[in-house]
Scaffold this motif. Structure first.
Motif, short mmCIF file in Angstrom:
data_model
loop_
_atom_site.label_atom_id
_atom_site.label_comp_id
_atom_site.label_asym_id
_atom_site.label_seq_id
_atom_site.Cartn_x
_atom_site.Cartn_y
_atom_site.Cartn_z
N LEU A 399 34.24 -2.24 3.36
CA LEU A 399 33.37 -3.33 3.75
C LEU A 399 32.78 -3.09 5.15
N THR A 400 33.52 -2.39 6.00
CA THR A 400 32.96 -2.03 7.31
C THR A 400 31.72 -1.18 7.13
N LEU A 401 31.77 -0.23 6.16
CA LEU A 401 30.60 0.61 5.88
C LEU A 401 29.48 -0.21 5.25
N SER A 402 29.83 -1.10 4.33
CA SER A 402 28.78 -1.86 3.62
C SER A 402 28.13 -2.89 4.52
N ARG A 403 28.83 -3.32 5.62
CA ARG A 403 28.25 -4.33 6.51
C ARG A 403 27.58 -3.70 7.72
N ARG A 404 27.34 -2.38 7.71
CA ARG A 404 26.70 -1.72 8.85
C ARG A 404 25.35 -2.35 9.16
N GLY A 405 24.99 -2.32 10.42
CA GLY A 405 23.69 -2.82 10.81
C GLY A 405 23.74 -4.22 11.38
N VAL A 406 24.94 -4.87 11.39
CA VAL A 406 25.05 -6.20 11.96
C VAL A 406 24.85 -6.10 13.47
N PRO A 407 23.90 -6.86 14.06
CA PRO A 407 23.63 -6.71 15.48
C PRO A 407 24.79 -7.21 16.34
N VAL A 408 25.10 -6.46 17.39
CA VAL A 408 26.14 -6.86 18.33
C VAL A 408 25.55 -6.77 19.73
N ASN A 409 25.92 -7.70 20.59
CA ASN A 409 25.31 -7.72 21.92
C ASN A 409 26.31 -8.23 22.94
N GLU A 410 27.55 -7.74 22.86
CA GLU A 410 28.59 -8.13 23.79
C GLU A 410 28.91 -6.96 24.71
N VAL A 411 29.07 -7.21 25.98
CA VAL A 411 29.40 -6.15 26.93
C VAL A 411 30.84 -5.71 26.70
N VAL A 412 31.03 -4.41 26.53
CA VAL A 412 32.36 -3.88 26.20
C VAL A 412 32.76 -2.86 27.26
N ASN A 413 33.92 -3.07 27.86
CA ASN A 413 34.49 -2.12 28.80
C ASN A 413 35.33 -1.12 28.00
N ILE A 414 34.82 0.11 27.87
CA ILE A 414 35.50 1.09 27.02
C ILE A 414 36.91 1.38 27.54
N ASN A 415 37.10 1.43 28.85
CA ASN A 415 38.45 1.68 29.40
C ASN A 415 39.43 0.61 28.93
N PRO A 454 33.52 -4.98 20.49
CA PRO A 454 34.81 -4.44 20.93
C PRO A 454 35.73 -4.13 19.75
N ILE A 455 35.61 -4.90 18.67
CA ILE A 455 36.48 -4.65 17.50
C ILE A 455 36.16 -3.30 16.89
N HIS A 456 34.85 -3.00 16.73
CA HIS A 456 34.47 -1.73 16.11
C HIS A 456 34.77 -0.55 17.05
N ILE A 457 34.59 -0.73 18.36
CA ILE A 457 34.93 0.33 19.31
C ILE A 457 36.43 0.58 19.28
N TYR A 458 37.23 -0.48 19.17
CA TYR A 458 38.70 -0.35 19.07
C TYR A 458 39.05 0.47 17.83
N LYS A 459 38.44 0.13 16.71
CA LYS A 459 38.75 0.86 15.47
C LYS A 459 38.30 2.31 15.58
N THR A 460 37.19 2.56 16.26
CA THR A 460 36.73 3.94 16.46
C THR A 460 37.77 4.74 17.25
N VAL A 461 38.26 4.16 18.35
CA VAL A 461 39.28 4.84 19.15
C VAL A 461 40.53 5.08 18.30
N MET A 462 40.94 4.08 17.53
CA MET A 462 42.14 4.20 16.70
C MET A 462 41.98 5.33 15.68
#
Length: 585
Positions: A399-415, A454-462
């Motif tokens: 579902l993460t793949l099927s929901r791609r393209g959802v706009p996100v506009n939150e500032v994320v501190n990668i560290n 931040p949720i998707h960046i977290y999953k990417t790091v994981m």
């Protein structure tokens, strides 16, 4: 307002021709029947068993509807459905003279409401349960209680069945929403697919126009002796390679060919005893530019002896570039088609697999509440629940793949996201599973924030750290670093990469490395070389690719087989339109 004010109100239908039995139901299912002391005992037992108090034993609220005849039951169900307030449970006595019996009522109820939980209550042991199950399907929504019964049975039945009824209704809404989202994303991917097809068609038309122009242009003709020394040169060599004819006549043909291509070209020309066409090599323009030249030629014979060679050179540099661009577009089209297929698959999985997972995930919790702490069944039920959770994780990736393209506009501190993951239970579990792998972090405190999820960046790091650890056999090291960088000129990472400030996330491992022929495949959905059943579904890197692209980022992969791999992720820094940073380091 008390805690019970927030609990759901369930409608319960009770049908019995005995007023005393109806009164008993009312007394058992009234919230005050449990009493304050009873609640304290239940909460104390919960704390003893599970180590915490969650208020799950607060009594739910029931709205009871009492009937003494079967036809009254059917009328009550019709009225509840009309008011959009359906019954959760129907307790039906089998024999309710002088009218139809409870089985008749159950048949009619099931035709009106496929979701209601039906409980057949009887004092007789001669009823045919198989016949009733056939008349009142499905079997998993049909239960039996034999009179006389203990009030606690009714209370437990009501609590468990109401929870089951509510869970099934919530899952129906959830599945409906998932199907709608998957259908929407599938339509979007279809539109992208059509657009890419149009672009490819336009590119092919452009190639055809270019090919026509090339055929109309005059390419230069050359001639050599048997030793491949140029004896004649067409004046058009000036336009092609920048030389006047007299500058190259008397010189070896190899002087015009790039050093790394010279030997191969000479062997090809001299090894042909007849005409040859379309041989490509690299030739150097007078100004130093490297051109891709397509050569057609043939030997010049004097009787049975070759006395020279004659040929025609065509500049196909632009054509080669166009072919590469077309191949890239076809790759993008292939990826879009795969993502479209994943979107369609996600819709099917959300509909079909979630039906299966309803019991696998939901019922074990109910079962665990009803068995003793030291029961031998507890481990078996827990394993069932874990299996369901693994299946749910697969659906979540789809579902993460099927929901791609959802706009996100939150500032994320990668560290902050990296630190959160490295301190998480998931990372601790990964470290325990790979005790020989050391995870190091080199986080630049000045690394700029990005705009995204931040949720998707977290999953990417994981996913990246997990893949890096699994690539290491025995002992090794996984390094995570961040930094900021201004990129003025596009790198080789991506032809669409724009100049600007980037926040860079880099993950390096000392694992087995990736063969060059596999690097282009690692971001494809379902591509994996891990052993089946060990870990992974082939979706992790596809999710990473989708997340990076959704954040307008780029991925660079460098790997040496036997030494390790480095993934470098480039994210554009957060713009002025991004929302407040919720994840400060």
């Amino acid at each position: 307002m008390t805690e019970t004010d927030n609990l759901p109100l369930f409608k319960i239908l009770v049908a019995d021709d005995e007023p005393s039995t109806l009164a008993m139901y009312k007394g058992v299912l009234s919230p005050e029947c449990i009493g304050e002391n009873g609640l304290l005992e239940l909460n104390a037992l919960e704390t003893e068993l599970f180590g915490k108090y969650t208020s799950i034993f607060l009594p739910p609220s029931y709205e009871l509807v009492m009937c003494s005849q079967a036809d009254e039951v059917v009328d009550a169900v019709k009225a509840s459905l009309k008011d959009n307030r359906p019954f959760a449970i129907a307790f039906l006595d089998v024999r309710m003279p002088p009218g139809p019996d409870g089985v008749w009522a159950a048949e009619h109820i099931r035709k009106l409401d496929k979701d209601v939980e039906i409980v057949i209550v009887t004092a007789f042991s001669d009823i045919d349960s198989k016949d009733i199950s056939r008349r009142v399907p499905p079997a998993h929504k049909l239960l039996y209680i034999q009179k006389p019964f203990h009030p606690q049975e009714i209370r437990q039945f009501t609590s468990a069945l109401c929870a089951k009824w509510r869970l099934e209704r919530d899952l129906q809404v959830y599945r409906s929403n998932l199907e709608k989202q998957a259908q929407k994303r599938t339509l979007e991917l279809s539109a992208v697919n059509r657009q890419l097809e149009l672009e490819i068609a336009e590119r092919r038309k452009s190639e055809e126009r270019y090919r026509t122009l090339v055929e109309l242009t005059s390419d230069w003709i050359w001639e050599t002796d048997e030793n491949l020394v140029i004896t004649e040169a067409d004046p058009k060599v000036k336009a092609l390679l920048g030389y006047d004819p007299d500058e190259i006549v008397g010189r070896p043909l190899s002087c015009l060919i790039s050093e790394d291509d010279a030997e191969r070209t000479m062997v090809h020309v001299t090894s042909n005893r007849g005409p040859f066409r379309g041989f490509r090599s690299s030739k150097i323009h007078k100004d130093g530019r490297r051109l891709v030249i397509e050569t057609s030629g043939m030997p010049v014979w004097d009787g049975s002896r070759i006395v020279g060679y004659r040929g025609l050179d065509t500049d196909v540099t632009a054509k080669v570039r166009a072919e590469k661009e077309r191949q890239e577009l076809e790759k993008k089209l292939a990826r879009a088609e795969k993502m479209e297929a994943v979107g369609a698959l996600a819709a099917g999985v959300a509909h079909d697999l979630n039906n299966i997972m309803t019991g696998i995930i939901g019922y074990p919790d109910l079962i665990l509440k009803g068995i003793l702490k030291d029961s031998p069944l507890r481990d078996l039920v827990t394993n069932i629940k874990k299996s369901g959770e693994k299946a749910a994780a697969i659906v979540d990736d789809l579902l993460t793949l099927s929901r791609r393209g959802v706009p996100v506009n939150e500032v994320v501190n990668i560290n902050a996201v990296i630190t959160e993951y490295l301190d998480s239970p998931e990372c601790q579990k990964l470290r325990a599973f790979h005790p020989g792998v050391e995870v190091e972090r080199y986080l630049d405190p000045l690394a700029p924030s990005i705009s995204g999820s931040p949720i998707h960046i977290y999953k990417t790091v994981m996913n990246m750290v997990s893949n890096a650890a699994e690539a290491i056999t025995g002992s090794g090291r996984v390094s995570i670093s961040t930094r900021g960088r201004y990129i003025g000129e596009p790198l080789d990472v991506d032809e669409d990469m724009k100049a600007g400030d980037y926040s860079i996330l880099e993950i390096t491992d000392t694992g087995m490395g990736i063969p060059p022929e596999d690097i282009s495949k690692i971001f494809e959905p379902f591509y994996t070389k891990k052993k089946m059943g060990r870990s992974g579904t082939g979706l992790g890197m596809a999710v990473v690719w989708g997340t990076v692209k959704d954040h307008n980022g780029h991925i660079e992969v460098k790997s040496i087989v036997g030494k390790g791999t480095t993934f470098t992720l480039y994210f554009p820094v957060a713009g002025p339109g991004a929302s407040h940073d919720r994840s400060k380091a």
